[in-house]
Design an enzyme around this catalytic site. Sequence first.
Site, PDB file in Angstrom:
ATOM      1  N   THR A  31      -8.806  61.882   9.740  1.00 18.05           N
ATOM      2  CA  THR A  31      -7.784  62.724   9.113  1.00 18.05           C
ATOM      3  C   THR A  31      -6.924  63.389  10.184  1.00 18.05           C
ATOM      4  OG1 THR A  31      -7.621  64.983   8.217  1.00 18.05           O
ATOM      5  CG2 THR A  31      -9.814  64.172   8.645  1.00 18.05           C
TER       6      THR A  31
ATOM      7  N   SER B 298     -12.575  72.793   9.682  1.00 15.23           N
ATOM      8  CA  SER B 298     -13.668  72.971   8.700  1.00 15.23           C
ATOM      9  C   SER B 298     -14.828  72.090   9.153  1.00 15.23           C
ATOM     10  CB  SER B 298     -13.228  72.549   7.288  1.00 15.23           C
ATOM     11  OG  SER B 298     -13.153  71.133   7.217  1.00 15.23           O
TER      12      SER B 298
ATOM     13  N   TYR C 156     -16.166  69.834   7.429  1.00 12.77           N
ATOM     14  CA  TYR C 156     -15.779  68.467   7.044  1.00 12.77           C
ATOM     15  C   TYR C 156     -14.916  67.838   8.142  1.00 12.77           C
ATOM     16  CZ  TYR C 156     -12.248  65.194   5.420  1.00 12.77           C
ATOM     17  OH  TYR C 156     -11.366  64.147   5.357  1.00 12.77           O
ATOM     18  N   HIS C 157     -13.874  68.554   8.572  1.00 13.16           N
ATOM     19  CA  HIS C 157     -12.984  67.973   9.586  1.00 13.16           C
ATOM     20  C   HIS C 157     -13.738  67.708  10.892  1.00 13.16           C
ATOM     21  CE1 HIS C 157      -9.771  69.604   6.866  1.00 13.16           C
ATOM     22  NE2 HIS C 157      -9.236  68.443   7.187  1.00 13.16           N
TER      23      HIS C 157
ATOM     24  N   LYS D 204     -15.499  64.423  10.948  1.00 13.67           N
ATOM     25  CA  LYS D 204     -14.604  63.300  11.275  1.00 13.67           C
ATOM     26  C   LYS D 204     -14.404  63.187  12.786  1.00 13.67           C
ATOM     27  CE  LYS D 204     -13.220  61.941   7.114  1.00 13.67           C
ATOM     28  NZ  LYS D 204     -13.398  60.578   6.614  1.00 13.67           N
TER      29      LYS D 204
END
Length: 402
Positions: free
Chosen positions: A144, A179, A181-182, A185
Amino acid sequence: MKVFIAGIDGYLGWALAQYLAARGHKVAGNDMFYRRQWVEEVGSHSAIPVYSLPERLAAFRARFGTDILFREGDLLDYTFLKSFLADFQPDAIVHFAEMPSAPYSMIDQAHAAFTQHNNVIGSLNVLWAIKEACPQAHLIKLGTMGEYGTPNVDIPEGFFEVEFRGRKDVLPFPRQAGSFYHWSKVHDSNNTMFACRIWGLRATDIMQGVVFGTRIDEMGEDPILRSRLDFDQCFGTAVNRFCCQAVIGHPLTLYGRGGQTRGFLPLRDSMQCLTITIENPPKAGEYRVFNQFEECYTVEELAYLVQEVGSEIGLNVEIHHYDNPRTEQDKHYYNPDRNHLINLGYQPTHDVRAEVRIMLQDLLQHKARIMEKEDILVPDIRWDGSRRRSFIIDEQRVAPQS
Ligand SMILES: NC(=O)c1ccc[n+]([C@@H]2O[C@H](COP(=O)([O-])OP(=O)(O)OC[C@H]3O[C@@H](n4cnc5c(N)ncnc54)[C@H](O)[C@@H]3O)[C@@H](O)[C@H]2O)c1
């Protein structure tokens, strides 16, 4: 080509299967239906009805005259994954199968740990399974643009040349994710780069912007072929969420001043970019990074665009600014490159207004479904780990005159 899609039941996976089949590619894929469960867990449902997988597969066969080779299974089940790849022997593997929400990953310790375990170990398993079952296959790994954060300098595509104490090198551009989540990645990116270096795998790491859209042309008019579209605080991305709010007359929920700038792209552009990437693989051992978005916009610009297009079709759309539940910069420099895909032939749609009009018209048909969940539209998941409903800091009914 033979393309394996990990996470084929998701928003992008289900659309990509159709986009590829329409171009003569053979598709296989897996899913564990987690996305269906996560959206239910946060008290919502997709604005566009999602049919069962057997119904989806039958509709796919009827439209494209070919089958998807589907197996239900988890990427964390290494034996399942390796044997599926060994049987199918794909030319390309598109890896979508991760938990994709920043707020979901910030709910509490359990959700942060789940996100990183699911995403990092799942992706590590994909790398090992490619090495052991199909080492020539091209991995297209969905990352992302959020991996980069919002640095006060231009953002290159993955790498940049640095000069330090009189010496030069080309190094990975620093990641400053926002975050858990990020960050998952970012960890995936590091593992993918390392696997290419030591095992000679070939991979494209896609730094994708925020996707929006209710359809691609390949879906035709069959409702069973539509992708899901979420509007809750966890799984509803900005424009998708705004359009759902607009059709039920709920004020658009802008976080803070709305000056956060991001790269966005319509679903049809995401499909075009991924297909170009699949059809132009890197050489063995190469790890390349593509920034994938159509254009950069502030979130406020997109809210005004939804308001304008909404008024053209008779909707009265209000915009409210809410205190921002996330910890992020409200106004910042943002200038990422996106040359690699353009050089390979990507032609950005640019007509975001037309896309939003299609979305609003599609979503009006599902107004009642969205209204059923009206009470979950204001966010309450905060980056400090607390749950507190956001409050309105400013009411703005129409766009300021420029
Ligand atoms: N949609 C966007 O705007 C966007 C933007 C940038 C990046 N991405 C990335 O693209 C990918 C796909 O996004 P999406 O919007 O289609 O998400 P999605 O949640 O709709 O799709 C992911 C699918 O993978 C499945 N899945 C997750 N973990 C799994 C596991 N361990 N085993 C088997 N299946 C599993 C889910 O059930 C889901 O169907 C994600 O990795 C996301 O981070 C999406």
